[in-house]
Design a protein around this motif. Structure first.
Motif, PDB file in Angstrom:
ATOM      1  N   LEU A 158     -10.849   1.559   8.846  1.00 30.44           N
ATOM      2  CA  LEU A 158      -9.442   1.761   8.504  1.00 30.44           C
ATOM      3  C   LEU A 158      -9.135   1.260   7.092  1.00 30.44           C
ATOM      4  CD1 LEU A 158      -7.723   0.827  11.881  1.00 30.44           C
ATOM      5  CD2 LEU A 158      -8.235   3.107  10.979  1.00 30.44           C
ATOM      6  N   LEU A 159      -9.824   0.199   6.660  1.00 31.01           N
ATOM      7  CA  LEU A 159      -9.627  -0.294   5.299  1.00 31.01           C
ATOM      8  C   LEU A 159     -10.096   0.737   4.282  1.00 31.01           C
ATOM      9  CD1 LEU A 159      -8.731  -2.507   3.427  1.00 31.01           C
ATOM     10  CD2 LEU A 159     -10.923  -3.657   3.790  1.00 31.01           C
ATOM     11  N   ARG A 160     -11.214   1.419   4.591  1.00 31.03           N
ATOM     12  CA  ARG A 160     -11.643   2.524   3.722  1.00 31.03           C
ATOM     13  C   ARG A 160     -10.569   3.608   3.671  1.00 31.03           C
ATOM     14  NH1 ARG A 160     -17.003   1.564   6.041  1.00 31.03           N
ATOM     15  NH2 ARG A 160     -18.414   0.973   4.340  1.00 31.03           N
ATOM     16  N   GLY A 161     -10.001   3.924   4.826  1.00 32.35           N
ATOM     17  CA  GLY A 161      -8.953   4.940   4.862  1.00 32.35           C
ATOM     18  C   GLY A 161      -7.722   4.537   4.087  1.00 32.35           C
ATOM     19  N   GLU A 218       1.458  -0.415   8.259  1.00 33.71           N
ATOM     20  CA  GLU A 218       2.195  -1.511   7.633  1.00 33.71           C
ATOM     21  C   GLU A 218       1.450  -2.835   7.814  1.00 33.71           C
ATOM     22  OE1 GLU A 218       4.817  -3.620   5.493  1.00 33.71           O
ATOM     23  OE2 GLU A 218       4.736  -1.430   5.669  1.00 33.71           O
ATOM     24  N   ALA A 219       0.896  -3.058   9.024  1.00 30.68           N
ATOM     25  CA  ALA A 219       0.137  -4.290   9.275  1.00 30.68           C
ATOM     26  C   ALA A 219      -1.109  -4.348   8.408  1.00 30.68           C
ATOM     27  CB  ALA A 219      -0.238  -4.365  10.761  1.00 30.68           C
ATOM     28  N   LEU A 220      -1.799  -3.226   8.245  1.00 34.08           N
ATOM     29  CA  LEU A 220      -3.000  -3.180   7.408  1.00 34.08           C
ATOM     30  C   LEU A 220      -2.662  -3.410   5.939  1.00 34.08           C
ATOM     31  CD1 LEU A 220      -4.846  -0.196   9.105  1.00 34.08           C
ATOM     32  CD2 LEU A 220      -5.758  -2.517   8.880  1.00 34.08           C
ATOM     33  N   ARG A 221      -1.573  -2.789   5.478  1.00 28.22           N
ATOM     34  CA  ARG A 221      -1.162  -2.974   4.071  1.00 28.22           C
ATOM     35  C   ARG A 221      -0.847  -4.440   3.797  1.00 28.22           C
ATOM     36  NH1 ARG A 221       1.404   2.189   4.350  1.00 28.22           N
ATOM     37  NH2 ARG A 221       3.285   1.252   5.210  1.00 28.22           N
ATOM     38  N   GLU A 222      -0.096  -5.053   4.701  1.00 30.34           N
ATOM     39  CA  GLU A 222       0.274  -6.457   4.496  1.00 30.34           C
ATOM     40  C   GLU A 222      -0.958  -7.348   4.501  1.00 30.34           C
ATOM     41  OE1 GLU A 222       3.218  -9.883   6.435  1.00 30.34           O
ATOM     42  OE2 GLU A 222       3.163  -7.849   7.264  1.00 30.34           O
ATOM     43  N   ALA A 223      -1.870  -7.092   5.446  1.00 28.65           N
ATOM     44  CA  ALA A 223      -3.086  -7.906   5.512  1.00 28.65           C
ATOM     45  C   ALA A 223      -3.959  -7.696   4.285  1.00 28.65           C
ATOM     46  CB  ALA A 223      -3.858  -7.566   6.785  1.00 28.65           C
ATOM     47  N   LEU A 224      -4.059  -6.449   3.796  1.00 27.07           N
ATOM     48  CA  LEU A 224      -4.851  -6.179   2.593  1.00 27.07           C
ATOM     49  C   LEU A 224      -4.264  -6.906   1.390  1.00 27.07           C
ATOM     50  CD1 LEU A 224      -6.987  -4.758   0.895  1.00 27.07           C
ATOM     51  CD2 LEU A 224      -5.478  -2.754   0.791  1.00 27.07           C
ATOM     52  N   ASN A 225      -2.955  -6.856   1.229  1.00 26.42           N
ATOM     53  CA  ASN A 225      -2.314  -7.532   0.099  1.00 26.42           C
ATOM     54  C   ASN A 225      -2.570  -9.033   0.135  1.00 26.42           C
ATOM     55  OD1 ASN A 225      -0.178  -5.889  -1.746  1.00 26.42           O
ATOM     56  ND2 ASN A 225      -0.406  -4.863   0.216  1.00 26.42           N
ATOM     57  N   LYS A 226      -2.438  -9.630   1.308  1.00 25.45           N
ATOM     58  CA  LYS A 226      -2.623 -11.078   1.417  1.00 25.45           C
ATOM     59  C   LYS A 226      -4.082 -11.468   1.222  1.00 25.45           C
ATOM     60  CE  LYS A 226       1.395 -12.027   4.321  1.00 25.45           C
ATOM     61  NZ  LYS A 226       1.882 -12.532   5.623  1.00 25.45           N
ATOM     62  N   GLU A 243     -16.863  -8.300   3.127  1.00 26.38           N
ATOM     63  CA  GLU A 243     -16.224  -9.613   3.049  1.00 26.38           C
ATOM     64  C   GLU A 243     -14.709  -9.486   3.095  1.00 26.38           C
ATOM     65  OE1 GLU A 243     -16.322 -13.669   0.269  1.00 26.38           O
ATOM     66  OE2 GLU A 243     -17.332 -11.832  -0.406  1.00 26.38           O
ATOM     67  N   LEU A 244     -14.175  -8.466   2.412  1.00 25.69           N
ATOM     68  CA  LEU A 244     -12.727  -8.252   2.419  1.00 25.69           C
ATOM     69  C   LEU A 244     -12.245  -7.928   3.829  1.00 25.69           C
ATOM     70  CD1 LEU A 244     -10.104  -7.975   0.780  1.00 25.69           C
ATOM     71  CD2 LEU A 244     -10.700  -5.579   0.374  1.00 25.69           C
ATOM     72  N   ALA A 245     -12.986  -7.046   4.525  1.00 25.05           N
ATOM     73  CA  ALA A 245     -12.604  -6.670   5.892  1.00 25.05           C
ATOM     74  C   ALA A 245     -12.692  -7.857   6.838  1.00 25.05           C
ATOM     75  CB  ALA A 245     -13.493  -5.525   6.381  1.00 25.05           C
ATOM     76  N   GLU A 246     -13.690  -8.713   6.659  1.00 20.76           N
ATOM     77  CA  GLU A 246     -13.838  -9.886   7.522  1.00 20.76           C
ATOM     78  C   GLU A 246     -12.639 -10.812   7.386  1.00 20.76           C
ATOM     79  OE1 GLU A 246     -17.111 -13.436   8.392  1.00 20.76           O
ATOM     80  OE2 GLU A 246     -17.183 -12.303   6.513  1.00 20.76           O
ATOM     81  N   HIS A 247     -12.221 -11.069   6.138  1.00 13.72           N
ATOM     82  CA  HIS A 247     -11.062 -11.935   5.914  1.00 13.72           C
ATOM     83  C   HIS A 247      -9.795 -11.260   6.421  1.00 13.72           C
ATOM     84  CE1 HIS A 247      -7.848 -14.010   3.697  1.00 13.72           C
ATOM     85  NE2 HIS A 247      -8.661 -15.052   3.701  1.00 13.72           N
ATOM     86  N   ALA A 301      -9.476 -11.438  10.230  1.00 11.31           N
ATOM     87  CA  ALA A 301      -9.129 -12.782  10.708  1.00 11.31           C
ATOM     88  C   ALA A 301      -7.643 -13.079  10.567  1.00 11.31           C
ATOM     89  CB  ALA A 301      -9.940 -13.830   9.949  1.00 11.31           C
ATOM     90  N   HIS A 302      -6.955 -12.350   9.699  1.00 10.37           N
ATOM     91  CA  HIS A 302      -5.537 -12.609   9.456  1.00 10.37           C
ATOM     92  C   HIS A 302      -4.635 -11.517  10.013  1.00 10.37           C
ATOM     93  CE1 HIS A 302      -7.436 -15.430   6.679  1.00 10.37           C
ATOM     94  NE2 HIS A 302      -6.310 -16.105   6.717  1.00 10.37           N
ATOM     95  N   LEU A 303      -5.192 -10.598  10.800  1.00  8.84           N
ATOM     96  CA  LEU A 303      -4.368  -9.621  11.496  1.00  8.84           C
ATOM     97  C   LEU A 303      -3.684 -10.268  12.684  1.00  8.84           C
ATOM     98  CD1 LEU A 303      -6.616  -6.410  11.585  1.00  8.84           C
ATOM     99  CD2 LEU A 303      -4.389  -6.622  10.464  1.00  8.84           C
ATOM    100  N   PRO A 304      -2.526  -9.782  13.092  1.00  9.23           N
ATOM    101  CA  PRO A 304      -1.908 -10.275  14.325  1.00  9.23           C
ATOM    102  C   PRO A 304      -2.848 -10.079  15.517  1.00  9.23           C
ATOM    103  CG  PRO A 304      -0.337  -8.974  13.055  1.00  9.23           C
ATOM    104  CD  PRO A 304      -1.671  -8.802  12.394  1.00  9.23           C
ATOM    105  N   ILE A 305      -2.724 -10.921  16.519  1.00  9.03           N
ATOM    106  CA  ILE A 305      -3.651 -10.934  17.638  1.00  9.03           C
ATOM    107  C   ILE A 305      -3.703  -9.598  18.372  1.00  9.03           C
ATOM    108  CG2 ILE A 305      -1.885 -11.890  19.176  1.00  9.03           C
ATOM    109  CD1 ILE A 305      -5.686 -12.596  19.247  1.00  9.03           C
TER     110      ILE A 305
END
Length: 517
Positions: A177-180, A73-81, A152-156, A159-163
């Motif tokens: 994980l983004l590839r997955g 869920e955290a990855l999906r939200e970060a990818l969307n944003k 570049e997408l993974a870098e951004h 940076a916006h994932l929860p700590i």
């Protein structure tokens, strides 16, 4: 003091860094240089090649095994944003192994209701489109300048994932994980025909004939569409604002937009219901005579074009609404009726094709006769009247469907057999009339399996799919189902692939897989 313990140095460095003055030394720079060279070596040759392959190769099963539901869920939200961030900057985003989401500028006009006033606004907005792309080639990079790729997408995103996730994962792990995640979206959309994991951007639909033995084969033959949910306003300006008029009839606005009626006729419900298989005597005995008919007007939209659209509109059905049962904030006050008038649209060519009259009449006469006597239009409106009677508030909203045994509206096998309500795009806001408020509701002929899809998924999903195929407004009596075997989507011809697809919002049975493709 000339020297300090490592712990003190660490604390001092952290304190200065938090104050905006990071501490660096020649020894730390040298160490970073060594570490960088080791990282480069780990991605090229030698025994560390396995680490590079581990980062690159990931399947949906690996992704599910290596993450929890909260992680996903955290990855999906970060990818969307992150994707929305780049798209709002007019940059296309590549979702590895899935496709490219890219922005386009669109000039639009929107209406807004403020009490009894209207405001018309012209807008320039950025909308999002999707292009299927399993692997990037030079053509894609030339077509989409400044394309955002995975690093570049993974870098951004990182940076916006929860700590807590930044502590657990480094950027290399996030790339993996983004590839997955992209692989899981790809598998979901071709197996289920739908994915909502990019919900911040839109809904993904896959239309295809399932040929092949696995999800990879299905992806190759899929037509994947994105129904956008978001847009980015660039410029807006108010074009006009005025007091909303009070209408004498539901036909007034159509007359203002399309000119005088082509023809008008009275629809006798008893006759139409009998054609649909209902008992005529029971109907006539239960309703007063004045409630057994209603008026319909036909208007020619886009007059002078090669294939005009004929718009049919009822007048008077809004008066049967029950204001005590109407809920929601659409009505201006509880004492006002918020009923509906029915709209149904059909192209001139389809209307003439249905007519049995010869060309001995001139074009206008032939069109008038075809409009008055169209069995298809009459039965659509009769079925909409039945649906209207089943509602406690005696009014309709977009997203309702109805079919009944023996209600086939076309001769084609698997053809139009039911109705589905959509918003009438030409007039989307509620209107004021001398006897209360009302809305125009568009009546669309649909097939049985399309209605089944709306039940399995939702009415919003069917409406979005119809909009993607530009079938949500004008009826096409002879069209094939969206899910027809020879059409854009088909029931699977092989067993489901043996891959672990991510869970979806609606669990699927074998019958569902066979019906929605």
């Amino acid at each position: 003091m000339e020297s300090s313990s490592p712990d003190s140095a660490t604390v001092l460095s952290a304190a200065l860094s938090s104050a905006g003055e990071p501490v660096r030394s020649k020894s730390s720079d040298a160490l970073n240089s060594v570490n960088s060279s080791k990282k480069l070596g780990s991605e090229s040759t030698g025994p560390n090649k396995k680490k590079f392959l581990w980062e690159y190769r990931i399947t949906p099963t690996d992704y599910m095994n290596e993450t929890t539901a909260a992680d996903r869920e955290a990855l999906r939200e970060a990818l969307n944003k992150s994707a929305f961030h780049f798209l709002s900057l007019s940059r296309a985003v590549y979702l590895e192994s899935l496709g490219i989401v890219f922005p386009i500028l669109s000039e639009e006009r929107s209406s807004h209701q403020l009490g009894n006033r209207y405001a018309i606004r012209e807008e320039t907005v950025i909308r999002f489109l999707f292009e299927k792309c399993g692997e990037l080639i030079a053509f894609h990079k030339e077509k989409h300048q400044s394309l955002v790729e995975l690093p570049e997408l993974a870098e951004h995103l990182y940076a916006h994932l929860p700590i807590e996730y930044q502590i657990r994962w480094d950027e290399k792990m996030v790339r993996r994980l983004l590839r997955g995640l992209c692989q899981s979206i790809r598998t979901e959309v071709v197996v289920d025909g739908y994915s909502g994991q990019l919900s911040y951007l839109g809904d993904l639909f896959a239309l295809h004939n399932r040929q092949g033995e696995n999800a990879t084969d299905w992806f190759a033959g899929a037509n994947i569409l994105l129904y956008p949910r978001k847009s980015v306003p660039v410029r807006t300006r108010i074009r006009s604002h005025y007091e909303q008029p009070v209408l004498e009839s539901a036909w007034e606005l159509l007359e203002a937009g399309f000119g005088p009626q082509l023809t008008t006729f009275t629809l006798h419900l008893a006759d139409e219901l009998e054609q649909l298989g209902y008992d005529k005597e029971t109907f006539t005995s239960q309703l007063p005579e004045e409630a057994q008919t209603f008026q319909v007007g036909a208007f020619v939209q886009d007059s002078g074009t090669q294939d005009e659209v004929i718009v049919f509109c009822t007048d008077g059905l809004r008066e049967i609404a029950n204001p005590e049962k109407i809920k929601g904030s659409d009505a201006t006050c509880s004492s006002e009726i918020f009923g509906c008038e029915l709209i149904t649209q059909i192209r001139r060519s389809d209307l003439i094709a249905e007519s049995n009259y010869s060309q001995e009449h001139d074009d206008l006469e032939l069109l008038e006769i075809a409009a008055r006597e169209s069995a298809f239009v009459r039965r659509l409106l009769a079925m909409a009247w039945i649906l209207l009677q089943t509602r406690k508030d005696k009014t309709l909203r977009p997203g309702l469907g109805f079919s009944s045994e023996g209600s086939r509206l076309s001769d084609r096998k698997g053809g139009i057999s039911g109705i589905f309500t959509t918003q009438y795009n030409k007039i989307s806001l509620t209107q004021r009339a001398c006897n209360g408020r009302f809305a125009y509701v568009n009546i669309l002929g649909v097939t049985e399996d399309e209605l089944r899809f709306s039940e399995l998924r939702s009415a919003e999903h069917l409406e979005a799919l119809l909009q993607c195929k530009m079938l949500d407004q004008v009826n096409s009596p002879k069209r094939k189902s969206l899910f027809a075997k020879a059409g854009p989507i088909a029931a699977p011809q092989t067993a489901a692939p043996q891959t672990a697809a991510p869970q979806t919002a609606v669990s699927q049975t074998k019958e569902q897989e066979a019906s929605i493709g």
